[in-house]
Design an enzyme around this catalytic site. Structure first.
Site, PDB file in Angstrom:
ATOM      1  N   SER A 150       0.569  -0.059 -37.618  1.00  0.00           N
ATOM      2  CA  SER A 150       0.688  -1.242 -37.145  1.00  0.00           C
ATOM      3  C   SER A 150       1.989  -1.980 -38.572  1.00  0.00           C
ATOM      4  O   SER A 150       2.051  -1.652 -39.491  1.00  0.00           O
ATOM      5  CB  SER A 150      -0.830  -1.927 -37.296  1.00  0.00           C
ATOM      6  OG  SER A 150      -1.047  -2.734 -39.240  1.00  0.00           O
ATOM      7  N   ASP A 165       2.234   1.634 -34.089  1.00  0.00           N
ATOM      8  CA  ASP A 165       1.300   0.397 -33.004  1.00  0.00           C
ATOM      9  C   ASP A 165       0.728  -1.079 -33.210  1.00  0.00           C
ATOM     10  O   ASP A 165       1.089  -2.017 -33.984  1.00  0.00           O
ATOM     11  CB  ASP A 165       0.044   0.984 -34.377  1.00  0.00           C
ATOM     12  CG  ASP A 165      -1.634   0.728 -33.328  1.00  0.00           C
ATOM     13  OD1 ASP A 165      -1.474   1.156 -31.644  1.00  0.00           O
ATOM     14  OD2 ASP A 165      -2.341   0.481 -34.103  1.00  0.00           O
ATOM     15  N   HIS A 166       0.735  -1.035 -31.324  1.00  0.00           N
ATOM     16  CA  HIS A 166       0.696  -2.347 -31.089  1.00  0.00           C
ATOM     17  C   HIS A 166       2.267  -3.053 -31.902  1.00  0.00           C
ATOM     18  O   HIS A 166       2.444  -4.686 -32.212  1.00  0.00           O
ATOM     19  CB  HIS A 166      -0.548  -3.257 -31.659  1.00  0.00           C
ATOM     20  CG  HIS A 166      -1.588  -2.824 -30.966  1.00  0.00           C
ATOM     21  ND1 HIS A 166      -1.569  -3.545 -29.424  1.00  0.00           N
ATOM     22  CD2 HIS A 166      -2.641  -2.269 -30.917  1.00  0.00           C
ATOM     23  CE1 HIS A 166      -2.708  -2.988 -29.290  1.00  0.00           C
ATOM     24  NE2 HIS A 166      -3.454  -1.567 -30.209  1.00  0.00           N
ATOM     25  N   ASP A 207       3.295  -3.315 -27.111  1.00  0.00           N
ATOM     26  CA  ASP A 207       2.371  -4.000 -26.978  1.00  0.00           C
ATOM     27  C   ASP A 207       3.652  -5.457 -26.144  1.00  0.00           C
ATOM     28  O   ASP A 207       2.715  -6.429 -26.844  1.00  0.00           O
ATOM     29  CB  ASP A 207       1.896  -4.442 -27.740  1.00  0.00           C
ATOM     30  CG  ASP A 207       0.377  -4.063 -26.659  1.00  0.00           C
ATOM     31  OD1 ASP A 207       0.814  -4.641 -25.586  1.00  0.00           O
ATOM     32  OD2 ASP A 207      -0.566  -5.388 -27.941  1.00  0.00           O
ATOM     33  N   HIS A 237     -10.829  -3.185 -29.528  1.00  0.00           N
ATOM     34  CA  HIS A 237     -10.810  -2.750 -30.732  1.00  0.00           C
ATOM     35  C   HIS A 237     -12.246  -2.619 -31.966  1.00  0.00           C
ATOM     36  O   HIS A 237     -13.204  -3.731 -31.824  1.00  0.00           O
ATOM     37  CB  HIS A 237      -9.494  -3.348 -31.529  1.00  0.00           C
ATOM     38  CG  HIS A 237      -8.367  -2.845 -31.082  1.00  0.00           C
ATOM     39  ND1 HIS A 237      -7.514  -3.947 -30.309  1.00  0.00           N
ATOM     40  CD2 HIS A 237      -7.764  -1.239 -31.266  1.00  0.00           C
ATOM     41  CE1 HIS A 237      -6.161  -2.893 -29.958  1.00  0.00           C
ATOM     42  NE2 HIS A 237      -6.528  -2.150 -30.386  1.00  0.00           N
ATOM     43  N   GLY A 294      -8.909   1.702 -29.467  1.00  0.00           N
ATOM     44  CA  GLY A 294     -10.549   1.506 -29.992  1.00  0.00           C
ATOM     45  C   GLY A 294     -11.842   2.391 -29.510  1.00  0.00           C
ATOM     46  O   GLY A 294     -12.808   2.770 -29.067  1.00  0.00           O
ATOM     47  N   GLY A 295     -10.617   3.768 -30.816  1.00  0.00           N
ATOM     48  CA  GLY A 295     -11.693   5.397 -30.083  1.00  0.00           C
ATOM     49  C   GLY A 295     -13.296   5.149 -31.103  1.00  0.00           C
ATOM     50  O   GLY A 295     -14.059   5.576 -31.035  1.00  0.00           O
ATOM     51  N   ASN A 326      -6.484   6.735 -30.419  1.00  0.00           N
ATOM     52  CA  ASN A 326      -6.122   5.503 -31.177  1.00  0.00           C
ATOM     53  C   ASN A 326      -7.666   5.496 -32.299  1.00  0.00           C
ATOM     54  O   ASN A 326      -8.849   5.221 -31.374  1.00  0.00           O
ATOM     55  CB  ASN A 326      -5.913   4.520 -31.055  1.00  0.00           C
ATOM     56  CG  ASN A 326      -4.927   4.803 -30.491  1.00  0.00           C
ATOM     57  OD1 ASN A 326      -3.835   5.791 -29.990  1.00  0.00           O
ATOM     58  ND2 ASN A 326      -3.876   3.909 -30.203  1.00  0.00           N
TER      59      ASN A 326
HETATM   60  P1  13P Z   1      -9.817   0.917 -33.614  1.00  0.00           P
HETATM   61  O1  13P Z   1     -10.420   0.243 -34.489  1.00  0.00           O
HETATM   62  O2  13P Z   1     -11.845   0.213 -32.663  1.00  0.00           O
HETATM   63  O3  13P Z   1     -10.962   2.514 -33.949  1.00  0.00           O
HETATM   64  O4  13P Z   1      -8.861   1.557 -32.828  1.00  0.00           O
HETATM   65  C1  13P Z   1      -8.059   1.461 -33.158  1.00  0.00           C
HETATM   66  C2  13P Z   1      -6.625   1.614 -32.301  1.00  0.00           C
HETATM   67  O5  13P Z   1      -6.523   1.762 -30.492  1.00  0.00           O
HETATM   68  C3  13P Z   1      -5.528   1.506 -32.907  1.00  0.00           C
HETATM   69  O6  13P Z   1      -4.840   1.057 -32.344  1.00  0.00           O
END
Ligand code: 13P
Length: 289
Positions: free
Chosen positions: A49, A84-85, A105, A177, A208-209, A229
């Site tokens: 990020s 990321d984003h 994003d 997330h 948001g894995g 992710n």
């Molecule tokens: P989590 O922090 O919920 O695992 O999500 C990570 C994510 O989606 C990073 O972009």
């Protein structure tokens, strides 16, 4: 050598498994993820990020650290270094200094502006062989100060963005997330099915894995998700292992040399390795390098 995420994700989409994106926060994290990927013969995506990049000393420092580790650890599995984003300017800045993949994003813009800006990033990135992830319908929860409502993406809008030639598409399907609340309704599979049908062969990304039950992960993969992710789960594993070490007094000078950061951070390192391996098993990416 770092690679674009395109080939690994196209293969995953066709083979019905997913490649994990694990976010990195420091050297230990990065080393743990790279080592796990190599040991499991799995492709991997390192997510960074903009906030984490700043923390680690900027995009250029991250590129130097990752390239250095790849060489020293003799990493031969495909590794993509991915923003990321990313913001519009952030994504471009990362490409300039050696990232091999970026997420732009634009989900907080109007769909028209998201299309315009994503198109420009795709042109800029593809000219250098860098892969691009776009987003439609914001992911819920808070990540690095960016708060999303967790909308369900509109399939027609997803098609407009996929048609720009993005290499992967993050579409909100009720995922958030961080940790899921007890009253979370689960992933919106009907929406995912419509999005997958509308976007052709574009690999879909599940943000948001952390905390999504295994059966939902498997179903999402069967419906076109090829990249998942994970961030919070590695953070929690690192925290729990470090806490156990400290509560046992192993860091106290009177108990030996356990205060040495190389020892103090060791249990966290092992915990991340275990978490990453567990996810690679669940996502089906082991031996897919
Ligand atoms: P989590 O922090 O919920 O695992 O999500 C990570 C994510 O989606 C990073 O972009």
């Amino acid at each position: 050598m770092l690679v674009s995420a395109k080939e690994m994700l196209d293969k995953a989409y066709a083979g019905k498994y997913a490649v994990g994106q694990f976010n990195i926060n420091n050297l230990e994290w990065t080393k743990a993820i790279l080592t796990s990927a190599q040991e499991n013969n799995s492709p991997v995506i390192l997510g960074v990020s903009e906030g984490a990049a700043k923390y680690m000393g900027g995009f250029n420092t991250v590129v130097g650290m990752v390239n250095g580790l790849m060489e020293t650890l003799k990493i031969t599995v495909p590794v993509a270094l991915h923003v990321d984003h990313g913001s519009y300017d952030g994504a471009k800045a990362a490409i300039e200094v050696g990232f091999s993949s970026v997420m732009f994003d634009g989900s907080h813009y109007s769909i028209e502006e998201n299309i315009t800006k994503t198109k420009e990033i795709v042109e800029f990135a593809h000219a250098k062989g860098i892969s691009v992830e776009a987003e439609v319908g914001s992911i819920g929860g808070e990540e690095d100060g960016i708060v999303g409502k967790g909308e369900i993406a509109d399939a027609a809008e997803c098609k407009l963005i996929a048609d720009l030639g993005v290499d992967m598409l993050a579409a909100g399907i009720g995922n958030i997330h961080g940790q899921y609340p007890a009253n979370w309704e689960g992933l919106a599979f009907d929406a995912l099915e419509d999005i997958n049908a509308a976007t052709g062969e574009t690999p879909l990304v599940l943000h948001g894995g952390t905390g999504i039950p295994a059966d939902m992960i498997k179903k999402a993969i069967s419906l076109g998700v090829a990249k998942i992710n994970v961030n919070t789960e590695c953070q929690l594993a690192f925290q729990a292992a470090t806490r156990e070490y400290v509560l046992a007094g192993k860091d106290l000078p009177e108990n030996g040399k356990g205060f040495d950061p190389r020892k103090l951070l060791g249990p966290g390192y092992e915990a991340i390795k275990a978490t990453v391996t567990e996810k690679m098993e669940l996502f089906g990416s082991i031996n897919k390098a």
